[in-house]
Design an enzyme around this catalytic site. Structure first.
Site, PDB file in Angstrom:
ATOM      1  NE  ARG A  64      17.505  46.633 -63.819  1.00  0.00           N
ATOM      2  CZ  ARG A  64      18.296  45.975 -64.358  1.00  0.00           C
ATOM      3  NH1 ARG A  64      18.341  44.888 -64.400  1.00  0.00           N
ATOM      4  NH2 ARG A  64      19.428  46.793 -65.006  1.00  0.00           N
ATOM      5  N   GLY A  65      15.435  47.223 -67.465  1.00  0.00           N
ATOM      6  CA  GLY A  65      16.549  47.417 -68.389  1.00  0.00           C
ATOM      7  C   GLY A  65      16.036  47.984 -69.575  1.00  0.00           C
ATOM      8  CG  ASP A 253      17.643  53.185 -68.937  1.00  0.00           C
ATOM      9  OD1 ASP A 253      16.713  52.251 -68.721  1.00  0.00           O
ATOM     10  OD2 ASP A 253      18.615  53.117 -68.409  1.00  0.00           O
ATOM     11  CG  ASN A 263      23.431  53.912 -67.892  1.00  0.00           C
ATOM     12  OD1 ASN A 263      22.482  53.280 -68.250  1.00  0.00           O
ATOM     13  ND2 ASN A 263      24.244  53.519 -67.200  1.00  0.00           N
TER      14      ASN A 263
END
Length: 379
Positions: A64-65, A253, A263
């Site tokens: 993720r991220g 994001d 985000n």
């Protein structure tokens, strides 16, 4: 193909397992991930043997991220090519795995374009697969370099806004090495301040419902010897009221062309609190997170995740009979509202820090100029 697990770090000591790596064992190339759903209880590597396994890993948040998703997407295309699967089909599945995170589709497109270009030049399947892998590795290196540059720019900005050091920084979700080819985005700035003796306290939002702050940011802060304190998301207001927050640092994001920032959900309330209490609200993200094709915040597709993430508490060490394999905390049949992200309008953002420098005030014109400058540097 089913994923396989390989455990490490059994003695409890900190290990340096990368968040993502390409490996080529005798049975064929694989993409190896540090499974973030198992942290901090155990450091376990998840081995993806095909793009569909990587899609599952992305959706389950094992990886993720925003920056790391871009890297993973590129490697996923390379994996499909190396394993002889339909590359375009894999690219579509990968890019759609998490719709809000623009870096994912950027990474997929880069590796896919390299693969297509090699085929167009008559290179054959093997050379085209090699071209996709080279593109993924290049993106990986670029992200590590961008992380270091963001940290440097962010530290300069902090010193301009808050001269004298002793920064008390509040952060949300997880933005460290677990989301990056380097040391992260917002967390990398806090880490740079720590190393320079300028960080007094890192306030870590728990980040409900999946606790990326408690499980991941606290894990990274502890590993780096930072002074940090964990708090529930709804305790942040009392910190602001007590004058205990000097700046808010978050990642992103997707950043729309007008400067609206998507985000992890809970970011927007922090921006409102920061504005009321006259505290800088700073977004740290690579230029690849700026999506000039998304005109404004209202145009950002916000991922809606399963309700059981709210109605149950999950633990890497506990599995019970809830719908999502967690411990039920709400009555059976309870409906839950569970957006993965919220959107902060540009007027609440003090600055956006990228590897190409900081934008403040945040305007569509300033962002466009930054992106143009970045493209010229790349060319």
């Amino acid at each position: 193909m089913a994923d396989q697990y390989a455990e490490s770090g059994e003695d409890g000591r900190p290990t340096e397992i990368p968040a993502i790596r390409w490996d080529e064992p005798p049975e064929g190339p694989v993409l190896v991930l540090l499974d973030q759903t198992r942290l901090p209880a155990e450091e376990v590597e998840l081995v993806c043997t095909d793009a569909s396994a990587l899609v599952d890993a992305i959706r389950s948040l094992a990886v993720r991220g925003a920056p790391l998703l871009g890297i993973a997407g590129a490697y996923g295309v390379a994996l499909a090519a190396a394993r002889g699967f339909d590359v375009d089909e894999a690219a579509i599945a990968l890019a759609g795995a998490r719709p809000t995170a623009v870096n994912l589709s950027v990474g997929v497109r880069r590796a896919q374009a390299a693969h297509r270009a090699a085929l167009a030049e008559g290179g054959g399947a093997e050379l085209a697969a090699g071209a996709a892998l080279a593109a993924a590795r290049r993106l990986h290196r670029e992200d590590a370099e961008a992380s270091a540059r963001m940290a440097a720019h962010g530290l300069v900005l902090l010193d301009e806004l808050l001269p004298g050091g002793g920064h008390r920084i509040l952060t949300h979700c997880n933005t460290g090495a677990l989301v990056s080819g380097g040391e992260g985005t917002a967390f990398a700035v806090a880490l740079a301040a720590h190393r320079d003796g300028r960080l007094r306290r890192l306030w870590v939002d728990e980040t409900r419902p999946l606790l990326q702050g408690a499980r991941l940011t606290a894990y990274e802060a502890a590993r780096n010897g930072m002074a940090y304190t964990l708090l529930t998301d709804n305790a942040a207001g009392s910190l602001f009221a007590a004058g205990e927050v000097d700046a808010v640092l978050i990642g992103a994001d997707r950043i729309a062309a007008d400067g609206s920032v998507a985000n992890k959900v809970g970011s927007y309330p922090l921006a409102v609190l920061a504005r009321y209490h006259h505290v800088p609200f700073i977004v740290v993200a690579p230029v690849t997170t700026v999506d000039m094709d998304t005109p404004d915040g209202a145009s950002i597709e916000v991922e809606q995740r399963p309700g059981f993430e709210v109605t149950e508490i999950t633990s890497p060490q506990v599995t019970v009979s809830g719908a999502g394999g967690g411990i039920p905390v709400a009555p059976l049949g309870t409906q839950a509202y569970n957006p993965a992200f919220d959107v902060t309008p540009p007027e609440l953002v003090t600055a956006i820090v990228t590897e190409e420098g900081a934008v403040s005030p945040v305007t569509a014109e300033a962002l466009a100029e930054l992106c143009d400058r970045s493209r010229q540097v790349t060319i």
